[in-house]
Write an enzyme that holds these catalytic residues in place. Sequence first.
Site, short mmCIF file in Angstrom:
data_model
loop_
_atom_site.label_atom_id
_atom_site.label_comp_id
_atom_site.label_asym_id
_atom_site.label_seq_id
_atom_site.Cartn_x
_atom_site.Cartn_y
_atom_site.Cartn_z
CD GLU A 26 -35.86 8.41 1.99
OE1 GLU A 26 -36.40 8.52 0.86
OE2 GLU A 26 -34.84 7.72 2.20
CG ASN A 173 -36.65 1.54 0.11
OD1 ASN A 173 -37.64 1.76 -0.59
ND2 ASN A 173 -35.49 2.14 -0.10
CD GLU A 174 -35.16 2.18 -4.39
OE1 GLU A 174 -34.00 2.58 -4.38
OE2 GLU A 174 -36.07 2.74 -5.05
CE1 TYR A 259 -39.11 8.90 -7.06
CE2 TYR A 259 -37.88 6.85 -7.06
CZ TYR A 259 -38.56 7.84 -6.37
OH TYR A 259 -38.68 7.78 -5.00
CD GLU A 313 -39.04 5.09 -2.95
OE1 GLU A 313 -38.27 5.65 -3.76
OE2 GLU A 313 -38.67 4.54 -1.90
CD GLN A 362 -39.21 11.32 -0.20
OE1 GLN A 362 -39.15 11.93 0.85
NE2 GLN A 362 -38.33 10.38 -0.51
O1 AHR Z 1 -37.30 8.95 -2.98
C1 AHR Z 1 -35.92 9.07 -2.98
C2 AHR Z 1 -35.20 7.73 -3.01
O2 AHR Z 1 -35.45 7.09 -4.22
C3 AHR Z 1 -35.62 6.72 -1.98
O3 AHR Z 1 -34.99 6.91 -0.76
C4 AHR Z 1 -35.19 5.43 -2.59
O4 AHR Z 1 -35.97 4.35 -2.16
C5 AHR Z 1 -35.30 5.70 -4.08
O5 AHR Z 1 -34.18 5.28 -4.77
#
Ligand code: AHR
Length: 512
Positions: A26, A173-174, A259, A313, A362
Amino acid sequence: MTSSIKVNQSNGNEKISEHIYGHFAEHLGRCVYEGIWVGEDSDIPNTRGIRNDVVNALRGLNIPNLRWPGGCFADEYHWKDGIGPREERPSIVNTNWGKVTESNHFGTHEFLDLCEQLECEPYICGNVGSGTVLEMQEWIEYITFDGESPMANLRRKNGREKAWKLKFFGIGNENWGCGGTMRVEKYADEYRQFQSFVKNFSGNEIYKIACGPSEADYHWTDVIMREGVGKYTPPVDRVIDSTWDHYRPSMHGIGLHYYTRNRANYTLAADFDEKQWFEYMKRTLFIEELIIKHGEVMDKHDPDKNVGLIIDEWGTWFKVEPGTNPGFLYQQNTLRDALIAGINLNIFNNHCDRVKMANIAQMINVLQAMILTDKEKMVLTPSYHVFEMFKVHQNAVLLPTEVESKSYSMDGDSIDQLNVSASQDDNGKVHISICNIHPTQSEEITCNIDGISSFSSAGGRILTSENINDHNTFEMTDRVKPEEFNDMKVEGNGLSITIPPKSVIVIELDPS
Ligand code: AHR
């Protein structure tokens, strides 16, 4: 109790998509700028502005696909800002990540050049949150159309004669968060509209990926699956013939973001005790429940599993390293991250009937990175090594496993000590990847492979280290790195192995 692993070679019929081993870059912090892009005039050796050292290291992972330009950045990215002579490109503010100035020097041509250098498929995420349908339509035409058209001609004017192939495209995205704070019903309609204009040109076929849920938002998955794969039914008086089917919305995949983090208490990546080791193992294992439950919702609408669950992600999220920009998400990467990478990849492999792709967040200098850089220096992280060891599973046939594992307990809570997946590649070689999550106890395992009578050779590699928070630095680049592992006895179709604590092992068995 002795732990055991039973591998069913005769029941293997599902392929592990190589795309499970995908990555994500990103415009965030030092991922793209510095990590990948240094510019043609840099002293750091580069090819057309892209760092050679980083590309060479990444080529060791057989990267199948790369997601770009975000993340949250995607929904404020206007692709026309990133084409044409670099000095004429407008600068913008990266409002999500530190409000720093974005030069737009790394744009469509540079990204697709990077994918060609890595020999991977591009996965571009389009702008739904602040972009237009026309903008998205024109981007696809610019990249993929071979004939004469305003966008194809603009591409030629900017130095690229031949159209590129673009395999994966994300529609936002999101969009429940940074991508527009939409209700699912609103996004579902946006999805249907935007995807209609993501066209296949010149033999290119796009796999369209809808913005999926955050974590355990099963309602989001339910609505998107209903609206995305449902057959469009026109009003009765307008039905002429079956060509209406053409207007059926198409959706090949739906994203899922998860995450491994503790939002209430972010702590440093390399400064933790056993309690936090356990906590993060438990948090990461939760992804299996998410896959199963979102999978059940998907099954309701798509029992044949045509739509892929795309975990675009995933990874660890810790407190940023002291003295670094909080908006840059720069964190260290330890043996704990290696175990977490191994556990997630094993889980994705085991659910490859639904999980068709995943992208760790990432690739460089951000979150659970493969590589960290400091000016001309670079270091491979323990997570890099796990991806390198596990690449043998890419496109191999999943071999189902039955695992009897001891428990690893902490403060009255317990998880399985072992986490496993197995596959067989095109050459007949069987690979078994095993994580021993326990930080202090080794584990004796007996392992039987049903369907194979004997092996002509057996060997393996191990990633471990003395301390749970060991990591590589620019000064000590090889503190955590894979070693050969031969501590196993083979008899017929079985083996006994002692797995050291806090380790990731990949065993290779050759039946020929
Ligand atoms: O990976 C960091 C961020 O986490 C991304 O930009 C977003 O899609 C997510 O919330």
